[in-house]
Design a protein around this motif. Structure first.
Motif, PDB file in Angstrom:
ATOM      1  N   LEU A   3       0.759  -1.138  -0.028  1.00 16.02           N
ATOM      2  CA  LEU A   3       0.081   0.054  -0.093  1.00 16.02           C
ATOM      3  C   LEU A   3       1.106   1.237   0.019  1.00 16.02           C
ATOM      4  CD1 LEU A   3      -2.814  -0.942   2.597  1.00 16.02           C
ATOM      5  CD2 LEU A   3      -2.862  -1.026   0.145  1.00 16.02           C
ATOM      6  N   CYS A   4       0.236   2.464  -0.799  1.00 19.88           N
ATOM      7  CA  CYS A   4       1.164   3.565  -0.840  1.00 19.88           C
ATOM      8  C   CYS A   4       0.830   4.257   0.797  1.00 19.88           C
ATOM      9  CB  CYS A   4       0.827   4.440  -1.836  1.00 19.88           C
ATOM     10  SG  CYS A   4       1.265   6.170  -1.876  1.00 19.88           S
ATOM     11  N   THR A   5       1.797   4.806   1.209  1.00 20.56           N
ATOM     12  CA  THR A   5       2.048   5.265   2.380  1.00 20.56           C
ATOM     13  C   THR A   5       1.283   6.939   2.248  1.00 20.56           C
ATOM     14  OG1 THR A   5       4.259   6.317   2.221  1.00 20.56           O
ATOM     15  CG2 THR A   5       3.877   4.183   3.232  1.00 20.56           C
ATOM     16  N   GLU A   6       1.091   7.191   1.179  1.00 24.63           N
ATOM     17  CA  GLU A   6       0.315   8.679   1.185  1.00 24.63           C
ATOM     18  C   GLU A   6      -1.115   8.328   0.765  1.00 24.63           C
ATOM     19  OE1 GLU A   6       0.436  12.806   0.861  1.00 24.63           O
ATOM     20  OE2 GLU A   6       2.066  11.415   1.312  1.00 24.63           O
ATOM     21  N   CYS A   7      -1.527   7.676  -0.165  1.00 23.24           N
ATOM     22  CA  CYS A   7      -2.856   7.628  -0.650  1.00 23.24           C
ATOM     23  C   CYS A   7      -3.537   6.281  -0.444  1.00 23.24           C
ATOM     24  CB  CYS A   7      -2.895   8.026  -2.155  1.00 23.24           C
ATOM     25  SG  CYS A   7      -2.299   6.705  -3.100  1.00 23.24           S
ATOM     26  N   ARG A   8      -2.974   5.256   0.260  1.00 20.90           N
ATOM     27  CA  ARG A   8      -3.353   3.902   0.356  1.00 20.90           C
ATOM     28  C   ARG A   8      -3.664   3.184  -0.774  1.00 20.90           C
ATOM     29  NH1 ARG A   8      -0.732   3.106   4.835  1.00 20.90           N
ATOM     30  NH2 ARG A   8      -1.667   3.971   6.594  1.00 20.90           N
ATOM     31  N   CYS A   9      -3.201   3.494  -1.838  1.00 17.10           N
ATOM     32  CA  CYS A   9      -3.487   2.804  -3.146  1.00 17.10           C
ATOM     33  C   CYS A   9      -2.685   1.403  -3.302  1.00 17.10           C
ATOM     34  CB  CYS A   9      -2.992   3.746  -4.393  1.00 17.10           C
ATOM     35  SG  CYS A   9      -3.370   3.003  -6.070  1.00 17.10           S
ATOM     36  N   ARG A  10      -3.114   0.636  -3.934  1.00 14.74           N
ATOM     37  CA  ARG A  10      -2.200  -0.826  -4.089  1.00 14.74           C
ATOM     38  C   ARG A  10      -1.151  -0.599  -5.056  1.00 14.74           C
ATOM     39  NH1 ARG A  10      -5.913  -6.002  -3.974  1.00 14.74           N
ATOM     40  NH2 ARG A  10      -4.263  -6.792  -2.552  1.00 14.74           N
ATOM     41  N   LEU A  11      -0.016  -0.937  -4.839  1.00 13.32           N
ATOM     42  CA  LEU A  11       0.713  -0.827  -5.882  1.00 13.32           C
ATOM     43  C   LEU A  11       1.787  -2.172  -5.833  1.00 13.32           C
ATOM     44  CD1 LEU A  11       3.993   1.301  -5.208  1.00 13.32           C
ATOM     45  CD2 LEU A  11       1.512   1.884  -3.947  1.00 13.32           C
ATOM     46  N   SER A  12       2.641  -2.593  -6.706  1.00 20.86           N
ATOM     47  CA  SER A  12       3.442  -3.514  -7.034  1.00 20.86           C
ATOM     48  C   SER A  12       4.575  -3.300  -5.958  1.00 20.86           C
ATOM     49  CB  SER A  12       3.925  -4.045  -8.192  1.00 20.86           C
ATOM     50  OG  SER A  12       5.159  -4.789  -8.145  1.00 20.86           O
ATOM     51  N   ASP A  13       5.100  -4.190  -5.459  1.00 22.85           N
ATOM     52  CA  ASP A  13       6.235  -3.993  -4.534  1.00 22.85           C
ATOM     53  C   ASP A  13       7.617  -3.684  -5.241  1.00 22.85           C
ATOM     54  OD1 ASP A  13       6.556  -6.450  -5.608  1.00 22.85           O
ATOM     55  OD2 ASP A  13       7.091  -7.804  -3.627  1.00 22.85           O
ATOM     56  N   GLN A  14       7.523  -4.144  -6.690  1.00 25.34           N
ATOM     57  CA  GLN A  14       8.548  -3.575  -7.622  1.00 25.34           C
ATOM     58  C   GLN A  14       8.650  -2.155  -8.000  1.00 25.34           C
ATOM     59  OE1 GLN A  14      11.268  -5.568  -8.027  1.00 25.34           O
ATOM     60  NE2 GLN A  14      10.130  -6.949  -6.556  1.00 25.34           N
ATOM     61  N   ALA A  15       7.419  -1.238  -7.756  1.00 24.69           N
ATOM     62  CA  ALA A  15       7.101  -0.104  -8.344  1.00 24.69           C
ATOM     63  C   ALA A  15       8.128   0.774  -7.624  1.00 24.69           C
ATOM     64  CB  ALA A  15       5.613   0.265  -8.155  1.00 24.69           C
ATOM     65  N   GLU A  16       8.541   2.008  -8.454  1.00 23.41           N
ATOM     66  CA  GLU A  16       9.497   3.149  -7.902  1.00 23.41           C
ATOM     67  C   GLU A  16       8.659   3.877  -7.276  1.00 23.41           C
ATOM     68  OE1 GLU A  16      11.947   4.313 -10.733  1.00 23.41           O
ATOM     69  OE2 GLU A  16      12.850   2.347 -11.165  1.00 23.41           O
ATOM     70  N   CYS A  18       3.990   5.366  -6.595  1.00 24.89           N
ATOM     71  CA  CYS A  18       2.539   5.175  -6.596  1.00 24.89           C
ATOM     72  C   CYS A  18       2.181   5.588  -8.018  1.00 24.89           C
ATOM     73  CB  CYS A  18       1.863   5.777  -5.472  1.00 24.89           C
ATOM     74  SG  CYS A  18       0.055   5.577  -5.540  1.00 24.89           S
ATOM     75  N   PRO A  19       1.570   4.829  -8.829  1.00 21.51           N
ATOM     76  CA  PRO A  19       1.014   5.367 -10.034  1.00 21.51           C
ATOM     77  C   PRO A  19      -0.420   6.271  -9.772  1.00 21.51           C
ATOM     78  CG  PRO A  19      -0.030   2.806  -9.408  1.00 21.51           C
ATOM     79  CD  PRO A  19       0.974   3.411  -8.322  1.00 21.51           C
ATOM     80  N   ASP A  20      -0.903   6.386  -8.767  1.00 30.35           N
ATOM     81  CA  ASP A  20      -1.961   7.175  -8.493  1.00 30.35           C
ATOM     82  C   ASP A  20      -1.449   8.717  -7.842  1.00 30.35           C
ATOM     83  OD1 ASP A  20      -4.917   8.017  -8.219  1.00 30.35           O
ATOM     84  OD2 ASP A  20      -4.871   7.742  -6.122  1.00 30.35           O
ATOM     85  N   CYS A  21      -0.550   8.680  -7.027  1.00 27.88           N
ATOM     86  CA  CYS A  21      -0.431   9.858  -6.439  1.00 27.88           C
ATOM     87  C   CYS A  21       1.116  10.200  -6.801  1.00 27.88           C
ATOM     88  CB  CYS A  21      -0.453  10.041  -4.995  1.00 27.88           C
ATOM     89  SG  CYS A  21       0.579   8.908  -3.996  1.00 27.88           S
ATOM     90  N   GLY A  22       1.954   9.463  -7.208  1.00 28.80           N
ATOM     91  CA  GLY A  22       3.438   9.678  -7.431  1.00 28.80           C
ATOM     92  C   GLY A  22       4.171   9.641  -6.323  1.00 28.80           C
ATOM     93  N   TYR A  23       3.611   9.481  -4.925  1.00 32.34           N
ATOM     94  CA  TYR A  23       4.693   9.389  -4.039  1.00 32.34           C
ATOM     95  C   TYR A  23       5.554   8.181  -4.043  1.00 32.34           C
ATOM     96  CZ  TYR A  23       5.679   9.815   1.041  1.00 32.34           C
ATOM     97  OH  TYR A  23       6.502  10.117   2.143  1.00 32.34           O
ATOM     98  N   PRO A  24       7.032   8.456  -3.707  1.00 33.51           N
ATOM     99  CA  PRO A  24       7.878   7.277  -4.031  1.00 33.51           C
ATOM    100  C   PRO A  24       7.538   6.021  -2.879  1.00 33.51           C
ATOM    101  CG  PRO A  24       9.011   9.336  -3.090  1.00 33.51           C
ATOM    102  CD  PRO A  24       7.572   9.602  -3.302  1.00 33.51           C
ATOM    103  N   ALA A  25       7.818   5.039  -3.710  1.00 37.46           N
ATOM    104  CA  ALA A  25       7.660   3.808  -2.841  1.00 37.46           C
ATOM    105  C   ALA A  25       8.904   3.408  -1.833  1.00 37.46           C
ATOM    106  CB  ALA A  25       7.153   2.562  -3.877  1.00 37.46           C
ATOM    107  N   ILE A  26       8.652   3.194  -0.680  1.00 37.04           N
ATOM    108  CA  ILE A  26       9.860   2.913   0.154  1.00 37.04           C
ATOM    109  C   ILE A  26      10.298   1.714  -0.012  1.00 37.04           C
ATOM    110  CG2 ILE A  26      10.618   3.020   2.213  1.00 37.04           C
ATOM    111  CD1 ILE A  26       8.646   5.404   3.128  1.00 37.04           C
ATOM    112  N   GLY A  27      11.401   1.204  -0.239  1.00 34.34           N
ATOM    113  CA  GLY A  27      12.123   0.075  -0.247  1.00 34.34           C
ATOM    114  C   GLY A  27      11.637  -0.789  -1.712  1.00 34.34           C
TER     115      GLY A  27
END
Length: 95
Positions: A3-16, A18-27
């Motif tokens: 889950l994105c820490t900013e908007c709670r959108c589901r994203l792949s654990d390989q994503a750099e 979030c596709p919805d809000c653009g917040y960088p995925a940690i780790g």
């Protein structure tokens, strides 16, 4: 999936980001030292709010049309569509 820490959108654990809000995925496979600082990241929150406001305006235009306010419903509908498209294109442009 994470889950994105900013908007709670589901994203792949390989994503750099979030596709919805653009917040960088940690780790997301990028060392923490290589991640961009948050001050350099473009926030897509204003564009997401514009899309929501556009949808609410379009719904309001539909309600005005049902209440026989045809002239104002048309103007409000066009304004809502424009607002939604500006939010959509702004988010796309800044991604």
């Amino acid at each position: 999936m994470i889950l994105c820490t900013e908007c709670r959108c589901r994203l792949s654990d390989q994503a750099e980001a979030c596709p919805d809000c653009g917040y960088p995925a940690i780790g997301a496979g990028i060392p923490a030292s290589d991640q961009h600082p948050l001050s350099q990241q473009t926030s897509l929150k204003p564009y997401r709010l514009m899309r929501r406001a556009g949808l609410i305006t379009i719904i309001g235009a539909g309600a005005a049309a049902l209440a026989d306010f045809q002239a104002s419903a048309g103007m409000v509908g066009v304004a809502g569509c424009a607002l939604y498209l500006i939010g959509l294109l702004g988010a796309w442009w800044n991604t």
